[in-house]
Design an enzyme around this catalytic site. Structure first.
Site, PDB file in Angstrom:
ATOM      1  N   HIS A 167       0.833  -1.194   0.000  1.00 21.14           N
ATOM      2  CA  HIS A 167       0.000   0.000   0.000  1.00 21.14           C
ATOM      3  C   HIS A 167       0.872   1.251   0.000  1.00 21.14           C
ATOM      4  CE1 HIS A 167      -3.333  -2.686   1.769  1.00 21.14           C
ATOM      5  NE2 HIS A 167      -3.501  -2.534   0.472  1.00 21.14           N
ATOM      6  N   THR A 194       1.872  -5.208  -8.441  1.00 16.83           N
ATOM      7  CA  THR A 194       0.791  -4.349  -8.921  1.00 16.83           C
ATOM      8  C   THR A 194       1.294  -2.928  -9.130  1.00 16.83           C
ATOM      9  OG1 THR A 194       0.116  -3.880  -6.641  1.00 16.83           O
ATOM     10  CG2 THR A 194      -1.034  -5.658  -7.780  1.00 16.83           C
ATOM     11  N   THR A 196       2.196   0.787  -9.289  1.00 18.15           N
ATOM     12  CA  THR A 196       3.364   1.593  -8.955  1.00 18.15           C
ATOM     13  C   THR A 196       4.427   0.774  -8.242  1.00 18.15           C
ATOM     14  OG1 THR A 196       1.913   3.504  -8.720  1.00 18.15           O
ATOM     15  CG2 THR A 196       4.115   3.712  -7.830  1.00 18.15           C
ATOM     16  N   THR A 197       4.015  -0.137  -7.371  1.00 18.41           N
ATOM     17  CA  THR A 197       4.990  -0.942  -6.647  1.00 18.41           C
ATOM     18  C   THR A 197       5.864  -1.721  -7.623  1.00 18.41           C
ATOM     19  OG1 THR A 197       3.447  -1.181  -4.794  1.00 18.41           O
ATOM     20  CG2 THR A 197       5.317  -2.679  -4.864  1.00 18.41           C
ATOM     21  N   ASP A 228      -4.881  -6.643  -7.869  1.00 12.84           N
ATOM     22  CA  ASP A 228      -5.002  -7.673  -6.831  1.00 12.84           C
ATOM     23  C   ASP A 228      -5.800  -8.868  -7.346  1.00 12.84           C
ATOM     24  OD1 ASP A 228      -3.635  -6.114  -4.943  1.00 12.84           O
ATOM     25  OD2 ASP A 228      -5.464  -5.102  -4.319  1.00 12.84           O
TER      26      ASP A 228
END
Length: 297
Positions: A167, A194, A196-197, A228
């Site tokens: 997050h 997922t 930006t990560t 997700d």
């Protein structure tokens, strides 16, 4: 029994203890000797405790502590003790809660609070058979014991895919984790992430000398746009074995349903997938994985 090295909460939904081959008993057959060797004190909710007694598991083990039934507050007591206990009750070091994703009780407030308090207090929360086997092996490694062959498959990273998700407030933690354990994480056959990560992890990898024409992490959509859910499908298809998901328990999340869907998918394939839900849990696992190969960071 001497003062235990570890105190863990233990609970299992009915599906996981309703017959001799249920998940709870698979775990105890695989890890019962390690539980005894480590001296883990298992603070066990009523019906789960009674099932262990019924199947003659952990017979004579003084470290099996019975709590009330869930309907009488047993799981609520685990939550309080994960949070720090009271003047008369010792804190717990984490919780193993074998969850049946279609059991309504798995969404009761105390069940959700158990996970949240584990994350908040930087303690492990384990909810699958694979995760429970994996975590006892983690504790063996940190205790300086020899590896257990039963856990060998959990640490064959070269045949596994890892999902790396964080997050917004925890993205820096994920980058720091990936940087510190870069060589270990690079052993996975594949890494996915997922939004930006995933992009930030690729930038980190390229800065570390990863080939510029190859992505270190295969990126999916952002969480709110369905990333997700995409990774949940990989888990259900048994194409992703380890989820490293740094959750922030303190903020409202617009795509909460998608987060729950991913966690539910991990629990559907309980014998196959694990999920680390916090940086502290991930770091402790990574250090144990290195210890298992005779290496340190």
């Amino acid at each position: 029994m001497t003062t235990p090295l570890l105190r863990f909460g233990l609970a299992a939904n009915r599906l996981h203890h309703d017959n001799p081959n249920a998940t709870l008993f698979q775990w105890l057959r695989a890890c019962g000797s390690s539980v005894r060797q480590l001296g883990v004190e298992l603070h066990t909710v009523g019906r789960t405790h009674d099932a262990i007694m019924r199947e003659n598991m952990l017979e004579g083990y003084a470290g099996l502590v019975r709590y009330p039934y869930g309907r009488e507050g047993g799981l609520m007591k685990l939550v309080a003790r994960v949070a720090g206990g009271t003047e008369t009750s010792a804190p717990l070091d984490g919780a193993i809660y074998l969850i049946d994703p279609v059991d309504p009780s798995s969404t009761f407030p105390e069940a959700l609070a158990l996970k949240r308090q584990c994350i908040t207090h930087h303690k492990p929360f384990v909810s699958t058979l694979a995760g429970a086997i994996d975590w006892i092996e983690v504790e063996r490694m940190h205790a300086g014991l020899a590896p257990e062959p039963v856990a060998d498959g959990m640490f064959r990273l070269e045949s596994q895919t890892a999902a790396m998700i964080a997050h917004d407030s925890l993205k820096p933690e994920m980058l720091a984790f990936a940087d510190k354990y870069f060589d270990l994480l690079s052993r996975f056959a594949r890494r996915v992430g997922t939004g930006t990560t995933g992009s930030k992890l690729n930038e980190l990898a390229w800065s570390r000398g990863w080939p510029a024409d190859r992505r270190w992490v295969d990126p999916y959509l952002s969480g709110p746009m369905g990333g997700d859910a995409q990774i949940a499908e990989l888990v259900l298809d048994r194409s992703c074995q380890r989820v490293i998901f740094f959750e922030d328990p303190h903020v409202a999340r617009q795509h909460e349903a998608d987060i729950q869907l991913l966690e539910r998918a991990v629990r559907v394939v309980t014998e196959y997938a694990t999920c680390a839900t916090s940086p502290s849990m991930a770091r402790r696992w990574a250090d144990a994985a290195l210890l298992r190969t005779g290496k340190t960071v």
